[in-house]
Scaffold this motif. Structure first.
Motif, PDB file in Angstrom:
ATOM      1  N   LEU B  12      -0.222  -0.722   2.584  1.00 41.33           N
ATOM      2  CA  LEU B  12      -1.142  -0.130   1.609  1.00 41.33           C
ATOM      3  C   LEU B  12      -2.056   0.898   2.290  1.00 41.33           C
ATOM      4  O   LEU B  12      -2.378   1.937   1.726  1.00 41.33           O
ATOM      5  N   LEU B  13      -2.455   0.593   3.520  1.00 44.49           N
ATOM      6  CA  LEU B  13      -3.341   1.504   4.256  1.00 44.49           C
ATOM      7  C   LEU B  13      -2.601   2.740   4.744  1.00 44.49           C
ATOM      8  O   LEU B  13      -3.210   3.774   5.010  1.00 44.49           O
ATOM      9  N   LEU B  14      -1.281   2.629   4.856  1.00 46.50           N
ATOM     10  CA  LEU B  14      -0.484   3.792   5.272  1.00 46.50           C
ATOM     11  C   LEU B  14      -0.021   4.598   4.061  1.00 46.50           C
ATOM     12  O   LEU B  14       0.582   5.651   4.202  1.00 46.50           O
ATOM     13  N   GLY B  15      -0.301   4.079   2.865  1.00 47.38           N
ATOM     14  CA  GLY B  15       0.107   4.796   1.655  1.00 47.38           C
ATOM     15  C   GLY B  15       1.582   4.661   1.338  1.00 47.38           C
ATOM     16  O   GLY B  15       2.110   5.383   0.501  1.00 47.38           O
ATOM     17  N   ASN B  16       2.274   3.721   1.997  1.00 41.57           N
ATOM     18  CA  ASN B  16       3.699   3.541   1.692  1.00 41.57           C
ATOM     19  C   ASN B  16       3.902   2.798   0.381  1.00 41.57           C
ATOM     20  O   ASN B  16       4.963   2.864  -0.218  1.00 41.57           O
ATOM     21  N   THR B  17       2.894   2.060  -0.033  1.00 45.34           N
ATOM     22  CA  THR B  17       2.990   1.253  -1.245  1.00 45.34           C
ATOM     23  C   THR B  17       1.791   1.563  -2.137  1.00 45.34           C
ATOM     24  O   THR B  17       0.670   1.653  -1.651  1.00 45.34           O
ATOM     25  N   VAL B  18       2.051   1.735  -3.422  1.00 41.96           N
ATOM     26  CA  VAL B  18       0.964   1.905  -4.388  1.00 41.96           C
ATOM     27  C   VAL B  18       0.508   0.515  -4.814  1.00 41.96           C
ATOM     28  O   VAL B  18       1.331  -0.368  -5.056  1.00 41.96           O
ATOM     29  N   THR B  20      -0.100  -1.620  -7.147  1.00 41.57           N
ATOM     30  CA  THR B  20       0.016  -1.984  -8.565  1.00 41.57           C
ATOM     31  C   THR B  20      -0.484  -3.401  -8.809  1.00 41.57           C
ATOM     32  O   THR B  20      -0.927  -3.711  -9.914  1.00 41.57           O
ATOM     33  N   THR B  40     -10.838  -4.635  -2.530  1.00 46.16           N
ATOM     34  CA  THR B  40     -10.796  -4.181  -1.138  1.00 46.16           C
ATOM     35  C   THR B  40      -9.363  -4.247  -0.638  1.00 46.16           C
ATOM     36  O   THR B  40      -8.608  -5.142  -1.015  1.00 46.16           O
ATOM     37  N   VAL B  41      -8.990  -3.281   0.177  1.00 44.59           N
ATOM     38  CA  VAL B  41      -7.691  -3.329   0.851  1.00 44.59           C
ATOM     39  C   VAL B  41      -7.946  -3.363   2.349  1.00 44.59           C
ATOM     40  O   VAL B  41      -8.708  -2.536   2.866  1.00 44.59           O
TER      41      VAL B  41
END
Lengths: 413, 413
Positions: B12-18, B20, B40-41
C-alpha cells in the motif's frame, strides 16, 4: 528523504470514495526514491487535520496533503496548514486571474462569491496552476521541510503532480531520478524474473522493479544521477539489454501506452482491419479496443455470439462442430475466427470461447478457454486453463487475446 | 462508539495496491453508525505498527487492522497486536484443523511449514473462520476496547466481515441497526433528493442516506432498535413510502442486485431475448450483460458496429440515412435498434450511437448520444448530452441504455 501523505475528506471516512490518490502518489514517491512510512486519512475537521499535520511534520521531510481545497466553508486544508506553519493568507493576483479565465472558458458569467477563497495563498507559497479546476496546488517551505497541498479530484491532481510537483520533488533530492517503463506481455511474472535474475542481483544504479499486472509484467528501470542527461545514459543500456532478452514480448517502453493502444497502433501501421468474435468475454475485447480514441480506423465491428444459435447464425459455425466438439472447443474457436474474418471482410479476427463459471458447462471445467486468431490464411489457436472467479477469468482472457493477436501479426511480419 | 482503521502492508505504501478495503470497511462502519475519524496505513514494520496501534487505542473504542496475517516472516500484524495487548500466542486446534481442511480442498498433500504460524491465536481471542483462505480473523477484547484483525485479500476479508464482524460490531452497540438499500435509475441525484426533502428533513429513526452512482441513485434506509425485528418494523413503512414516490424507478431493494442483473431478471421472467447494437460503447453494454452468470438465457448475441460500413453491412442501416443524417443521429439509432432485432430474431434490441470524444465528429459535439430500444413493434429513442471525458461518457451511456431498455419493457407490461 522521508515523505508522508495525508488525505483529507469526510467522503473517504464514510467509504463513499476509494482513495486512489494515495496509491497514485505513493507509486510516484517510490519512483522518486522517497521513503514513505505512513498514509493518514482525516475528515474535514480543523483539530484532527492540524494534529495529523503536526505529527507528520515531526517525523517526515515532506508532507503531501490532498483534498479540502474546494470553495466551500467545509474545505479547510489550506487554512489549517497555513495556521500550523504560521503563514498569513493573501490574495494572489495570478490565481485570481486564472479563476476568472477558468469560468470564462465554461461560459459562466457570474463567478460564485465563495470561489474567490481559492485565490488566497499562504505567504511565500509556490503556486502550481490547476489546468482542470479552480483550486491551485500550493507548496510551502519552512525549516527545510515542505508541505504540499493538492486538490482532491484525480483529474486535477494527476496532471498537476506530473507537471509541477514531480519535478519539484526531484529537485529536492541530492540526485535526480529518471525511469523508463518496459511493458511485457505473453510471459508470466516468474518467467520474467528468472530471465533477469542476474541483472536484479547485480543492480545498484539503475534498479529494476517488477510489477505484475493482469496478463502483463511491467519492469521499471530507474537511475539516479546528477542530471537527467546522465541518468538517461545509465538507463539506456539496461533497457537495451531487456529488449535483447525479451524481444517481441516488449510491447512498449512508453509508460502511457496500454496494450490495446500498442495493438491498434501496430494494425494501423500495417493498414490492417480487425474484427472480434467473442463468446466468453461477451464484448469485453471489443470495448477494450474502442476505449482507444481513433480505434475506428482499425476496428470496424465486433460480433458477440453468446449462444450456440448466434455462433451458427452470425458466424456460421457448423452445427456438427457444436454438436461433436461443443461450443468450448478448439474447433469452434477456429471456425469463429476464420468465419468472422471472412464474413466481415476484416484482415484479422480474434475469437474467444470458454467457461467463466461459476457453473461448469458441457462437462468442461471452469477456466477452460480457447482463443483463435485468423490472419493471412492462417489460424492460430491456444488453449488456456485460468483460475479465479468469473470476473478474473474474463479479464485475463481479454489480455491473453490481445497478446495472441499481437503475436500472430508479429510472426507474419 | 469510535472506530479506527489501520491498514498494514508495504504494497500500500508503494502504491502497488489501491486500498479498497478501507473504503469497504468505512462504508460498513458508517452503516453501523460508528464514528470513524482516522484511517492509517503503515508497512509491515513492528515499531511503526505498534506505535500506530497504541495511538489508535488511545483515541478509539474499536481498532480494525487489515493485512499482515499471511504465513511469511514479513507478516507480523498478529504478533505485534498480541504484544501491544500483552497476550500470549497459543496454537488453536480448531484453526489448525481448518488449515488442514483448506489444503485438502486444494488437493495439496504437503502443507508448507510456515502456514502453521497461522494457527497461533492470541489467548482469549475470538476466532472468525476464513472461508476463502488460511488466515483466521481475530477479535481481541481488553479494557472495554476491541482490536479486530482481518486478512488483507478482499475476497477473504469481505465474506468474513459480513458473516462475523458486522454482527459482532452490531452487538457492541447499545442498539442494533438494520438497513435496506433502495436503488433508483432514470432520475438524477437532485431530482431524487427534492422528491424526498420532507422525509430527510423530518428523519431521525430511520435515516435516509443518498449515494450518487454513475447514472443511478441509491438510498439507504437505516433504523436503530433494540432488536432486528423492531428495526425492520421501522424500516418497512419508509421503504414503502419510497416505493410509492419513485415507483418503477426503483429497480431493486436488494443491496446485492445490480441494474444489469435486474434487467436480465426482468427479461427472463417475461421470456424475452435481447440483442445489443452498439457503436459508441463498442461492446460495453454486451459485456455488462454477460457479467451476469446465466445471462445466456436472455442475451444471445450482440453486434458492435463501430464503422459506418459495419452499420450498413451488419445492421442494414440505410446508406441515405448515414449520408443525410449522419451516424450519430436519431434516425441511425432507430434503424440500428429496429434492424438489430429483426436480423437476429431477438424480442428486444437496444442501440447506441454517439460521440465519446476527444474529437468531435460530423460537426456534432462530444457527448451527444442517441439510443433507441426496439420492442413490441415500437421504437423508443432518446437523445442525451453527456459531459465528461471519453470514459465517463461511455460509462454513463451504458447505464442510461440499461435504464431505457428497462423503461420500455415496463411500459408495455
Amino acid at each position: 528523504m522521508v515523505v508522508e501523505l495525508i488525505s483529507v475528506g469526510t467522503e473517504l471516512l464514510l467509504g463513499n470514495t476509494v482513495n486512489t490518490n494515495a496509491a497514485y502518489l505513493s507509486e510516484k514517491c517510490a519512483l522518486l526514491g522517497l521513503s514513505l512510512y505512513y498514509q493518514t486519512v482525516v475528515g474535514d475537521n480543523e483539530d484532527r487535520l492540524s494534529g495529523a499535520l503536526k505529527t507528520a511534520l515531526d517525523r517526515s521531510d515532506v508532507v503531501i496533503l490532498t483534498g479540502g481545497l474546494g470553495p466551500t466553508q467545509d474545505d479547510l486544508t489550506k487554512e489549517t496548514a497555513a495556521k500550523v506553519l504560521g503563514k498569513k493568507l493573501l490574495e494572489d493576483a495570478h490565481t485570481r486571474k486564472r479563476i476568472e479565465e477558468y469560468f470564462a472558458g465554461l461560459k459562466v458569467k457570474t463567478i460564485p462569491e465563495n470561489n474567490w477563497k481559492q485565490a488566497l495563498v499562504p505567504e511565500g507559497a509556490i503556486v502550481a496552476d490547476n489546468q482542470n479546476g479552480t483550486a491551485p496546488g500550493l507548496i510551502m517551505e519552512e525549516n527545510g521541510k515542505s508541505v504540499i497541498l493538492l486538490p482532491g479530484p484525480p483529474g486535477e491532481l494527476k496532471p498537476m503532480f506530473e507537471k509541477d510537483i514531480f519535478p519539484y520533488l526531484n529537485r529536492l533530492r541530492p540526485e535526480i531520478i529518471y525511469s523508463v517503463m518496459v511493458k511485457i506481455c505473453g510471459m508470466g511474472e516468474s518467467a520474467v524474473e528468472s530471465e533477469i535474475q542476474d541483472l536484479i542481483r547485480e543492480q545498484s544504479n539503475p534498479t529494476i522493479a517488477t510489477y505484475a499486472k493482469v496478463g502483463e509484467v511491467h519492469l521499471r528501470v530507474t537511475a539516479k544521477a546528477a542530471d537527467e542527461k546522465e541518468a538517461k545514459k545509465l538507463v539506456k543500456p539496461v533497457v537495451k539489454e531487456l529488449q535483447k532478452r525479451f524481444g517481441n514480448h516488449i510491447y512498449t517502453t512508453d509508460e502511457h501506452v496500454t496494450l490495446e493502444q500498442a495493438v491498434i497502433q501496430m494494425l494501423r501501421e500495417r493498414e490492417l482491419t480487425l474484427t472480434t468474435a467473442e463468446s466468453l468475454t461477451g464484448g469485453m475485447v471489443a470495448s477494450r479496443f474502442t476505449d482507444v480514441p481513433g480505434a475506428s480506423e482499425v476496428f470496424r465491428q465486433g460480433l458477440v455470439t453468446y449462444s450456440n444459435r448466434a455462433k451458427r447464425k452470425l458466424l456460421e459455425v457448423k452445427k456438427s462442430t457444436l454438436k461433436d466438439y461443443g461450443a468450448v472447443s478448439e474447433k469452434t474457436a477456429k471456425e469463429m475466427a476464420k468465419n468472422g474474418a471472412f464474413i466481415t471482410g476484416a484482415d484479422v479476427c480474434i475469437s474467444l470461447t470458454g467457461i467463466a463459471g461459476p457453473a461448469t458447462e458441457e462437462d468442461k471445467p471452469v477456466g477452460l478457454v480457447y482463443m483463435a486468431c485468423s490472419y493471412n490464411n492462417k489460424i492460430t489457436v491456444q488453449e488456456f486453463h485460468f483460475s479465479g472467479d468469473r470476473a478474473k477469468i474474463r479479464e485475463t482472457s481479454v489480455v491473453m487475446a490481445l497478446t495472441l493477436l499481437r503475436e500472430c501479426i508479429l510472426e507474419e511480419a
